[in-house]
Design a protein around this motif. Structure first.
Motif, PDB file in Angstrom:
ATOM      1  N   SER A   1     -18.988  59.514  46.584  1.00 49.07           N
ATOM      2  CA  SER A   1     -18.665  60.940  46.555  1.00 49.07           C
ATOM      3  C   SER A   1     -17.314  61.261  47.166  1.00 49.07           C
ATOM      4  O   SER A   1     -16.610  62.172  46.705  1.00 49.07           O
ATOM      5  N   THR A   2     -16.906  60.540  48.216  1.00 48.65           N
ATOM      6  CA  THR A   2     -15.637  60.873  48.875  1.00 48.65           C
ATOM      7  C   THR A   2     -14.429  60.448  48.060  1.00 48.65           C
ATOM      8  O   THR A   2     -13.289  60.715  48.458  1.00 48.65           O
TER       9      THR A   2
ATOM     10  N   LYS B   1      -9.598  49.416  49.699  1.00 47.80           N
ATOM     11  CA  LYS B   1     -10.597  49.295  50.769  1.00 47.80           C
ATOM     12  C   LYS B   1     -11.481  48.065  50.546  1.00 47.80           C
ATOM     13  O   LYS B   1     -11.817  47.349  51.506  1.00 47.80           O
ATOM     14  N   THR B   2     -11.847  47.797  49.317  1.00 47.22           N
ATOM     15  CA  THR B   2     -12.689  46.637  49.032  1.00 47.22           C
ATOM     16  C   THR B   2     -11.985  45.337  49.414  1.00 47.22           C
ATOM     17  O   THR B   2     -12.571  44.455  50.048  1.00 47.22           O
ATOM     18  N   VAL B   3     -10.714  45.213  49.034  1.00 43.99           N
ATOM     19  CA  VAL B   3      -9.962  44.010  49.372  1.00 43.99           C
ATOM     20  C   VAL B   3      -9.765  43.902  50.887  1.00 43.99           C
ATOM     21  O   VAL B   3      -9.893  42.813  51.467  1.00 43.99           O
ATOM     22  N   ASP B   4      -9.492  45.030  51.544  1.00 46.55           N
ATOM     23  CA  ASP B   4      -9.312  45.008  53.003  1.00 46.55           C
ATOM     24  C   ASP B   4     -10.578  44.512  53.704  1.00 46.55           C
ATOM     25  O   ASP B   4     -10.507  43.719  54.653  1.00 46.55           O
TER      26      ASP B   4
ATOM     27  N   ARG C   1     -18.796  55.809  58.682  1.00 51.12           N
ATOM     28  CA  ARG C   1     -18.630  57.078  59.408  1.00 51.12           C
ATOM     29  C   ARG C   1     -17.365  57.742  58.881  1.00 51.12           C
ATOM     30  O   ARG C   1     -16.256  57.353  59.210  1.00 51.12           O
ATOM     31  N   GLY C   2     -17.545  58.740  58.023  1.00 57.22           N
ATOM     32  CA  GLY C   2     -16.412  59.393  57.392  1.00 57.22           C
ATOM     33  C   GLY C   2     -16.312  58.995  55.940  1.00 57.22           C
ATOM     34  O   GLY C   2     -17.297  58.621  55.307  1.00 57.22           O
ATOM     35  N   SER C   3     -15.116  59.067  55.409  1.00 57.78           N
ATOM     36  CA  SER C   3     -14.899  58.763  54.000  1.00 57.78           C
ATOM     37  C   SER C   3     -14.604  57.287  53.804  1.00 57.78           C
ATOM     38  O   SER C   3     -14.236  56.578  54.741  1.00 57.78           O
ATOM     39  N   VAL C   4     -14.730  56.840  52.570  1.00 52.96           N
ATOM     40  CA  VAL C   4     -14.379  55.459  52.242  1.00 52.96           C
ATOM     41  C   VAL C   4     -12.902  55.211  52.522  1.00 52.96           C
ATOM     42  O   VAL C   4     -12.510  54.147  52.989  1.00 52.96           O
ATOM     43  N   GLN C   5     -12.085  56.222  52.269  1.00 49.80           N
ATOM     44  CA  GLN C   5     -10.644  56.046  52.419  1.00 49.80           C
ATOM     45  C   GLN C   5     -10.230  55.841  53.881  1.00 49.80           C
ATOM     46  O   GLN C   5      -9.403  54.969  54.185  1.00 49.80           O
ATOM     47  N   THR C   6     -10.758  56.658  54.783  1.00 48.70           N
ATOM     48  CA  THR C   6     -10.266  56.657  56.167  1.00 48.70           C
ATOM     49  C   THR C   6     -11.369  56.472  57.208  1.00 48.70           C
ATOM     50  O   THR C   6     -11.075  56.462  58.396  1.00 48.70           O
ATOM     51  N   GLY C   7     -12.616  56.322  56.776  1.00 49.12           N
ATOM     52  CA  GLY C   7     -13.723  56.245  57.718  1.00 49.12           C
ATOM     53  C   GLY C   7     -13.833  54.897  58.412  1.00 49.12           C
ATOM     54  O   GLY C   7     -13.117  53.942  58.124  1.00 49.12           O
TER      55      GLY C   7
END
Length: 285
Positions: A28-29, A50-53, A113-119
């Motif tokens: 959703s995020t 994010k997946t690669v990180d 905790r938070g969004s996928v981008q910055t959580g």
């Protein structure tokens, strides 16, 4: 991604598209309305980045080898041995999946905790999915012949493509490296935007009249409302030409954007004059 997220059949872009369609679109995020100043396809880049990180932090081979579990064509291990080795570095359990009693998949879990981008991603136990491997007799087969274990050396996936060869024709399959201020920096990716990190998209150049058309995994490419766009919605692709090994539109090899993109940012490429001038080359693959 060309280093860390390979398709075993060699169809990388199709595999990545499948992963986005099946998994990325469920988050959703990553909805466009969650962004401020949204750039088309920004959420796709965020998902893969994010997946690669996360993958880079999950060195399964090292986790297993630290417990004496190494690839072998003959030795077998118990499920308890494998699960304990994989749980130790993170302090939580994982799920392991087998195929014909051979270790095939490892599933790691997180609370976000938070969004996928910055959580913040916090390791957690499985959400109910269970391992399907037998209790004993599990094989951990080598990925290459001769029993040589895979390399644990991490290499960057953000290398810039080589500069195009002057005069190289746009034909067959290739990538579109971008040059700005005399330096090759990133490339055009499948939506037609400029991206300076990550993997270059493959395009197909097809002869058409006195020039050629371009197609990516997204669809045909065209200059629409002065912006280079590749999409399945495009029915009349632009016929481009080439000059001195560079992509040309209406006889000009100059394209423009507001600024050079950095990190996970993409930049729209326009034929209308803007602050940053760029040229687009061709590198056959």
């Amino acid at each position: 991604m060309s280093t860390y997220w390979k398709d075993y059949q060699g169809n990388d872009e199709s595999f990545w598209q499948h992963e986005w369609d099946k998994h990325g679109t469920c988050i959703s995020t990553l909805e466009p309305d969650c962004y401020t100043g949204y750039t088309p396809q920004e959420e796709v880049v965020a998902y893969f980045q994010k997946t690669v990180d996360l993958f880079k932090t999950l060195d399964s081979y090292s986790f297993l080898s630290a417990a004496g579990i190494l690839p072998s064509t003959s030795k077998t291990y118990t499920a308890a041995e494998i699960n304990t080795a994989l749980a130790k570095p993170r302090g939580v359990q994982v799920s392991v999946q087998c195929s014909n009693s051979a270790l095939d998949e490892i599933w790691y879990y997180y609370y976000v905790r938070g969004s996928v981008q910055t959580g913040t991603f916090e390791p957690t136990d499985p959400d109910g999915s269970k391992s399907d491997c037998p209790a004993t007799g599990i094989k951990y087969l080598p990925k290459v012949s001769g029993g040589t274990p895979p390399s644990t050396t991490l290499t960057t996936a953000t290398t810039a493509p080589p500069a195009p060869t002057p005069g190289n024709p746009f034909t067959g399959k290739g990538t579109l490296p971008v040059t700005s201020s005399g330096t090759t920096n990133g490339c055009i990716i499948s939506a037609g935007t400029w991206y300076t990190t990550g993997t270059c998209a493959s395009f197909t150049a097809t002869a058409s009249g006195s020039g050629f058309t371009l197609t990516s995994s997204r669809g045909k490419c065209a200059v629409a409302n002065d912006v280079l766009t590749c999409s399945s919605s495009i029915t009349s692709p632009t016929v481009f030409s080439t000059s001195n090994g560079k992509l040309a539109y209406s006889g000009s090899t100059s394209f423009f954007t507001g600024s050079v993109p950095t990190g996970s940012t993409q930049a729209q490429v326009s034929v209308a004059q803007q602050a940053t001038t760029l040229t687009i080359g061709w590198r056959s693959v």
